[in-house]
Scaffold this motif. Structure first.
Motif, short mmCIF file in Angstrom:
data_model
loop_
_atom_site.label_atom_id
_atom_site.label_comp_id
_atom_site.label_asym_id
_atom_site.label_seq_id
_atom_site.Cartn_x
_atom_site.Cartn_y
_atom_site.Cartn_z
N THR A 37 0.83 -1.20 0.00
CA THR A 37 0.00 0.00 0.00
C THR A 37 0.87 1.26 0.00
N ASN A 38 0.29 2.36 -0.45
CA ASN A 38 0.98 3.66 -0.32
C ASN A 38 0.11 4.64 0.46
N THR A 39 -0.80 4.11 1.26
CA THR A 39 -1.62 4.95 2.15
C THR A 39 -0.90 5.14 3.48
N ASP A 40 -1.35 6.13 4.23
CA ASP A 40 -0.89 6.28 5.61
C ASP A 40 -1.62 5.20 6.41
N THR A 41 -0.88 4.26 6.97
CA THR A 41 -1.51 3.14 7.66
C THR A 41 -2.38 3.60 8.83
N ALA A 42 -2.06 4.74 9.41
CA ALA A 42 -2.89 5.27 10.50
C ALA A 42 -4.28 5.67 10.00
N ASP A 43 -4.41 5.87 8.69
CA ASP A 43 -5.71 6.15 8.08
C ASP A 43 -6.36 4.80 7.78
N THR A 49 -9.38 0.18 2.26
CA THR A 49 -9.86 0.29 0.87
C THR A 49 -8.79 -0.16 -0.11
N GLN A 50 -7.54 0.28 0.12
CA GLN A 50 -6.49 -0.07 -0.83
C GLN A 50 -6.07 -1.53 -0.70
N VAL A 51 -5.98 -2.06 0.51
CA VAL A 51 -5.66 -3.47 0.67
C VAL A 51 -6.73 -4.32 -0.01
N SER A 57 -7.57 -7.63 -6.84
CA SER A 57 -6.88 -7.65 -8.13
C SER A 57 -5.94 -8.84 -8.25
N GLY A 58 -5.70 -9.53 -7.13
CA GLY A 58 -4.88 -10.74 -7.18
C GLY A 58 -3.63 -10.73 -6.34
N PRO A 272 3.44 4.81 -9.21
CA PRO A 272 2.13 5.09 -9.81
C PRO A 272 2.05 6.51 -10.37
N GLU A 273 1.22 6.67 -11.39
CA GLU A 273 0.93 8.01 -11.88
C GLU A 273 0.27 8.79 -10.74
N PRO A 274 0.28 10.14 -10.80
CA PRO A 274 -0.30 10.94 -9.70
C PRO A 274 -1.71 10.50 -9.30
N THR A 275 -2.51 10.10 -10.28
CA THR A 275 -3.86 9.60 -9.96
C THR A 275 -3.99 8.15 -10.40
N GLY A 276 -2.86 7.46 -10.48
CA GLY A 276 -2.85 6.10 -10.99
C GLY A 276 -3.42 5.07 -10.03
N ASP A 277 -3.66 3.89 -10.57
CA ASP A 277 -4.23 2.79 -9.82
C ASP A 277 -3.11 1.91 -9.28
N ARG A 278 -3.06 1.74 -7.96
CA ARG A 278 -2.01 0.94 -7.33
C ARG A 278 -2.05 -0.51 -7.79
#
Length: 416
Positions: A37-43, A49-51, A57-58, A272-278
């Motif tokens: 992930t590239n989120t702040d884990t505290a969030d 959502t990202q996990v 996705s696999g 990732p692109e600035p608004t890209g999909d992880r």
């Protein structure tokens, strides 16, 4: 390939199997795809959502950053939220600098994680290094968690590197600085793994990685590492890059090593692109393994590159439409149609290679090229079955694919 469409098994390097939260890494198990992930884990909301997106996705293992107390405290809540969603993908904690402190002060975090990533280059410095490393291993032993000894040349143990450089300078036949640096990377991983074993960690709970960012260095380091140990190996460039550069670099370096049987779990570390999909990095990792014939994840769609005979964009639009449709349907297909990931689909643009390629696929369509009759023959299991016409050819072909999947792979379920 022994014959068209049938891949030979790539010989695998022998390694010790490691259980990571129910996912087996090494020991001859299929190469595992993972991501981070590239989120702040505290969030908690953003991380869950990202996990979930990565898992769907696999990604079979997902690593999350645990860099401070707030992040460590969030981990058990993230694990619980994912479990309520029916997502049991193992979570790996990525620790740097203060991992020993975070794990000992947050036992719920230590227990919720399926594996700990330890970087021997920054787990501690000078006299504190062994104490802090030992603390992390002791926690891992307490909760029976595996660890990844994750060496990275961007944070390499400078004392080890300096010592090897000094020895090299004093030798009769000094090596180049790059070669000495590669040796320091390998040695850092092996020495740390050996120390973990001295502290009571069994070999079947140790994975090693040796991350670099240049393709030739990656190949050299992992070949050396693979020849000097039987530990399971996590494979990947540390900073592959953005876009096509990252995809090409990852495929070039990891493809060679995987062909040699090196690598038990992989990550494609795309910027990732600035608004890209992880999830893009997961797709690339799957496609790398599948195009090499190492694993099957999703039906393959063969499509031609186009030429002067295909000035229409119809075949391009259909190929894209079919690929998107298949990926969207895979969650349901996997549950109901075992083996569907081995399906081969062809979407071709004209009569030159179209019919032949379509015959080699399980189901294929050959669209009319420029100036050709507005008809699209469909081939199923090597035989021409029907011809599609009209403005809704794409919808008709998608329906045929759905029907083929149900009849061929649904039959496997009824035979059980």
């Amino acid at each position: 390939m022994s014959e068209l469409g049938v891949f030979q098994t790539v010989p695998r390097r022998r390694s010790v199997a490691v259980d990571v939260g129910g996912v087996v890494v090494g020991g001859g198990a299929p190469v595992v795809v993972q991501s981070m992930t590239n989120t702040d884990t505290a969030d908690i909301d953003a991380t869950v959502t990202q996990v979930a997106a990565l898992a769907k996705s696999g990604s079979e293992v997902v690593r999350i950053t645990v860099d401070r107390d707030e992040a460590a405290k969030a981990v058990p809540y993230i694990r619980d939220r994912l479990s309520l969603m029916g997502i049991d993908t193992p979570l790996v904690g990525d620790f740097h600098y203060i991992g020993h402190k975070l794990l000992t002060e947050n036992p719920a975090c230590a227990e919720a994680l399926a594996k700990y990533r330890i970087n021997p280059g920054n787990v501690g410095f000078r006299e504190k290094r062994d104490t802090q490393f030992s603390t992390m291993i002791e926690v891992a032993n307490k909760y029976e968690k595996p660890v990844r000894i994750g060496v990275n040349w961007g944070s390499l143990d400078q004392e080890l590197l300096t010592g090897l450089m000094d020895e090299n300078t004093a030798s009769e036949n000094p090596k180049g600085a790059a070669e000495v640096t590669r040796e320091a990377i390998v040695k850092s991983g092996l020495l740390s793994a050996a120390r973990a074993e001295e502290l009571g960690m069994p070999r079947n709970r140790i994975i090693i990685s040796a991350k670099v960012s240049a393709v030739q260095d990656l190949i050299a380091v992992y070949r050396d590492l693979a020849s000097r140990c039987d530990h399971a190996l996590h494979l990947g460039l540390t900073e592959a890059g953005m876009g096509t550069k990252g995809v090409v670099a990852s495929a070039a370096g990891m493809g060679i090593l995987l062909q040699e049987g090196i690598g038990d779990t992989i990550r494609v570390s795309l910027t990732p692109e600035p608004t890209g999909d992880r999830t893009r990095e997961v797709v690339v990792a799957q496609e790398l393994l599948q195009t090499m014939g190492i694993r099957s994840f999703i039906p393959l769609v063969a499509s031609c590159p186009g030429c002067g005979r295909t000035t229409s964009t119809v075949f391009q639009e259909l190929a894209q439409s079919i690929q998107v449709h298949i990926r969207e349907r895979m969650i349901e297909w996997r549950k109901n149609y075992p083996g569907v990931e081995e399906l081969n689909v062809a979407v071709m643009g004209c009569i030159v290679n179209g019919p032949g390629e379509s015959k080699h696929a399980d189901i294929g369509i050959s669209l009319p090229g420029t100036g050709e009759a507005p008809a699209a023959p469909v081939f199923i299991d090597g035989e021409k079955k029907l011809t599609l016409r009209g403005a809704d050819i794409a919808d008709q072909f998608r329906d045929l694919v759905e029907d083929y999947v149900e009849k061929r792979y649904g039959a496997k379920v009824s035979e059980r």
